[in-house]
Design a protein around this motif. Structure first.
Motif, PDB file in Angstrom:
ATOM      1  N   UNK A 136       0.863  -1.174   0.000  1.00  0.00           N
ATOM      2  CA  UNK A 136       0.000   0.000   0.000  1.00  0.00           C
ATOM      3  C   UNK A 136       0.904   1.229   0.000  1.00  0.00           C
ATOM      4  N   UNK A 137       0.781   2.040  -1.006  1.00  0.00           N
ATOM      5  CA  UNK A 137       1.553   3.281  -1.134  1.00  0.00           C
ATOM      6  C   UNK A 137       3.066   3.045  -1.023  1.00  0.00           C
ATOM      7  N   UNK A 138       3.550   1.929  -1.601  1.00  0.00           N
ATOM      8  CA  UNK A 138       4.985   1.643  -1.608  1.00  0.00           C
ATOM      9  C   UNK A 138       5.522   1.074  -0.319  1.00  0.00           C
ATOM     10  N   UNK A 139       4.652   0.836   0.663  1.00  0.00           N
ATOM     11  CA  UNK A 139       5.056   0.249   1.939  1.00  0.00           C
ATOM     12  C   UNK A 139       4.232  -1.010   2.181  1.00  0.00           C
ATOM     13  N   UNK A 140       4.339  -1.569   3.377  1.00  0.00           N
ATOM     14  CA  UNK A 140       3.649  -2.809   3.710  1.00  0.00           C
ATOM     15  C   UNK A 140       2.300  -2.503   4.370  1.00  0.00           C
ATOM     16  N   UNK A 141       1.253  -3.066   3.812  1.00  0.00           N
ATOM     17  CA  UNK A 141      -0.116  -2.844   4.286  1.00  0.00           C
ATOM     18  C   UNK A 141      -0.327  -3.549   5.619  1.00  0.00           C
ATOM     19  N   UNK A 142      -1.104  -2.912   6.503  1.00  0.00           N
ATOM     20  CA  UNK A 142      -1.460  -3.539   7.770  1.00  0.00           C
ATOM     21  C   UNK A 142      -2.895  -4.039   7.700  1.00  0.00           C
ATOM     22  N   UNK A 143      -3.224  -4.990   8.561  1.00  0.00           N
ATOM     23  CA  UNK A 143      -4.570  -5.532   8.696  1.00  0.00           C
ATOM     24  C   UNK A 143      -5.017  -5.313  10.126  1.00  0.00           C
ATOM     25  N   UNK A 144      -6.297  -5.278  10.369  1.00  0.00           N
ATOM     26  CA  UNK A 144      -6.826  -5.117  11.720  1.00  0.00           C
ATOM     27  C   UNK A 144      -7.768  -3.936  11.803  1.00  0.00           C
ATOM     28  N   UNK A 145      -8.052  -3.529  13.052  1.00  0.00           N
ATOM     29  CA  UNK A 145      -9.007  -2.438  13.249  1.00  0.00           C
ATOM     30  C   UNK A 145      -8.366  -1.059  13.052  1.00  0.00           C
ATOM     31  N   UNK A 146      -7.053  -0.948  13.139  1.00  0.00           N
ATOM     32  CA  UNK A 146      -6.381   0.331  12.875  1.00  0.00           C
ATOM     33  C   UNK A 146      -6.419   0.605  11.371  1.00  0.00           C
ATOM     34  N   UNK A 147      -6.465   1.879  11.018  1.00  0.00           N
ATOM     35  CA  UNK A 147      -6.458   2.235   9.592  1.00  0.00           C
ATOM     36  C   UNK A 147      -5.715   3.549   9.401  1.00  0.00           C
ATOM     37  N   UNK A 148      -5.393   3.823   8.153  1.00  0.00           N
ATOM     38  CA  UNK A 148      -4.666   5.048   7.832  1.00  0.00           C
ATOM     39  C   UNK A 148      -3.174   4.929   8.077  1.00  0.00           C
ATOM     40  N   UNK A 194       0.591   2.414   7.399  1.00  0.00           N
ATOM     41  CA  UNK A 194       1.347   1.357   6.727  1.00  0.00           C
ATOM     42  C   UNK A 194       2.605   1.115   7.550  1.00  0.00           C
ATOM     43  N   UNK A 195       3.282   0.010   7.266  1.00  0.00           N
ATOM     44  CA  UNK A 195       4.568  -0.268   7.895  1.00  0.00           C
ATOM     45  C   UNK A 195       5.680   0.087   6.911  1.00  0.00           C
ATOM     46  N   UNK A 196       6.598   0.909   7.360  1.00  0.00           N
ATOM     47  CA  UNK A 196       7.741   1.287   6.540  1.00  0.00           C
ATOM     48  C   UNK A 196       8.947   0.491   7.021  1.00  0.00           C
ATOM     49  N   UNK A 197       9.658  -0.127   6.086  1.00  0.00           N
ATOM     50  CA  UNK A 197      10.834  -0.930   6.401  1.00  0.00           C
ATOM     51  C   UNK A 197      12.056  -0.273   5.780  1.00  0.00           C
ATOM     52  N   UNK A 198      13.103  -0.121   6.577  1.00  0.00           N
ATOM     53  CA  UNK A 198      14.367   0.462   6.105  1.00  0.00           C
ATOM     54  C   UNK A 198      15.508  -0.479   6.454  1.00  0.00           C
ATOM     55  N   UNK A 199      16.544  -0.470   5.602  1.00  0.00           N
ATOM     56  CA  UNK A 199      17.718  -1.282   5.904  1.00  0.00           C
ATOM     57  C   UNK A 199      18.658  -0.521   6.828  1.00  0.00           C
ATOM     58  N   UNK A 200      19.783  -1.126   7.158  1.00  0.00           N
ATOM     59  CA  UNK A 200      20.738  -0.521   8.076  1.00  0.00           C
ATOM     60  C   UNK A 200      21.309   0.790   7.581  1.00  0.00           C
ATOM     61  N   UNK A 201      21.314   1.006   6.270  1.00  0.00           N
ATOM     62  CA  UNK A 201      21.818   2.255   5.693  1.00  0.00           C
ATOM     63  C   UNK A 201      20.728   3.315   5.571  1.00  0.00           C
ATOM     64  N   UNK A 202      19.494   2.984   5.961  1.00  0.00           N
ATOM     65  CA  UNK A 202      18.402   3.950   5.903  1.00  0.00           C
ATOM     66  C   UNK A 202      17.609   3.935   4.616  1.00  0.00           C
ATOM     67  N   UNK A 203      17.924   3.023   3.689  1.00  0.00           N
ATOM     68  CA  UNK A 203      17.174   2.943   2.426  1.00  0.00           C
ATOM     69  C   UNK A 203      15.814   2.292   2.672  1.00  0.00           C
ATOM     70  N   UNK A 204      14.765   2.864   2.064  1.00  0.00           N
ATOM     71  CA  UNK A 204      13.425   2.297   2.185  1.00  0.00           C
ATOM     72  C   UNK A 204      13.343   1.030   1.345  1.00  0.00           C
ATOM     73  N   UNK A 205      12.756  -0.007   1.929  1.00  0.00           N
ATOM     74  CA  UNK A 205      12.573  -1.288   1.246  1.00  0.00           C
ATOM     75  C   UNK A 205      11.113  -1.379   0.829  1.00  0.00           C
ATOM     76  N   UNK A 206      10.876  -1.596  -0.458  1.00  0.00           N
ATOM     77  CA  UNK A 206       9.525  -1.704  -1.006  1.00  0.00           C
ATOM     78  C   UNK A 206       9.154  -3.173  -1.167  1.00  0.00           C
TER      79      UNK A 206
END
Length: 186
Positions: A114-126, A128-140
């Motif tokens: 979702x929007x280039x990041x990892x979608x979450x499931x559950x009752x929360x909305x709005x 996403x989970x953003x994942x970055x490597x040790x160098x700070x690069x965003x992982x899609x």
């Protein structure tokens, strides 16, 4: 009689045309659908290294995210990062001759996007989970990271995971996500 000769000549030309057409097909190579084609492929290779075991420090490979307030996420747009590491154990990423061909790897994280990041499931909305490597690069999701040089004595891959707002209908609640990963190395 003329009629008979015309008919015989027509039959002779038709027969000659069929023979010529058949001889052309016999000389042409077969198509990929011919059942008569057979072949043999030989492949050779060398295994330089054994596969690695993967350890993230938890038997269930779960990461408990820290609690966040709605106001903090709304104000900052992101939550506090949760660092985690993936350890590659019981492996050798170098060849037995001391050459250095096995020091490169690629890791790919897969999950609902979702929007280039990892979608979450559950009752929360709005969120996403953003994942970055040790160098700070965003992982899609689904996109492999560039091959990374590994450190000889340390087979640890460091990452940070955090919540990020999508700027849409931010609702508090429980959430979860499944993120799969695979390590490719050569």
């Amino acid at each position: 009689m003329v009629r008979f000769l015309r008919c015989a000549t027509a039959i002779a030309f038709a027969t000659w045309g069929c023979v010529a057409f058949a001889s052309q097909q016999a000389n042409s190579p077969g198509s990929e659908f011919d059942l008569g084609l057979t072949g043999r492929v030989s492949m050779e290779g060398v295994i330089y290294s054994t596969p690695c075991d993967i350890d993230i420090g938890d038997d269930y490979q779960t990461i408990a995210m820290p609690g966040e307030t709605r106001e903090h996420i709304k104000r900052a747009g992101i939550g506090e990062p949760k660092p985690f590491s993936i350890y590659l154990t019981n492996c050798s990423l170098s060849s037995s001759e001391g050459a250095d061909p096995m020091r490169y790897m690629k890791i790919i994280f897969d999950g609902d996007e979702e929007m280039g990041s990892f979608k979450i499931n559950g009752s929360a909305s709005g969120l996403v989970l953003e994942l970055r490597d040790g160098a700070g690069q965003i992982i899609h999701p689904g996109i492999g990271m560039d091959y990374q040089k590994t450190v000889i004595d340390d087979y640890r891959l460091d990452y940070k995971l955090r919540l990020k707002t999508t700027l849409r209908n931010l609702m508090v609640g429980d959430y979860n996500a499944i993120i799969r990963y695979r390590v490719e190395y050569f």
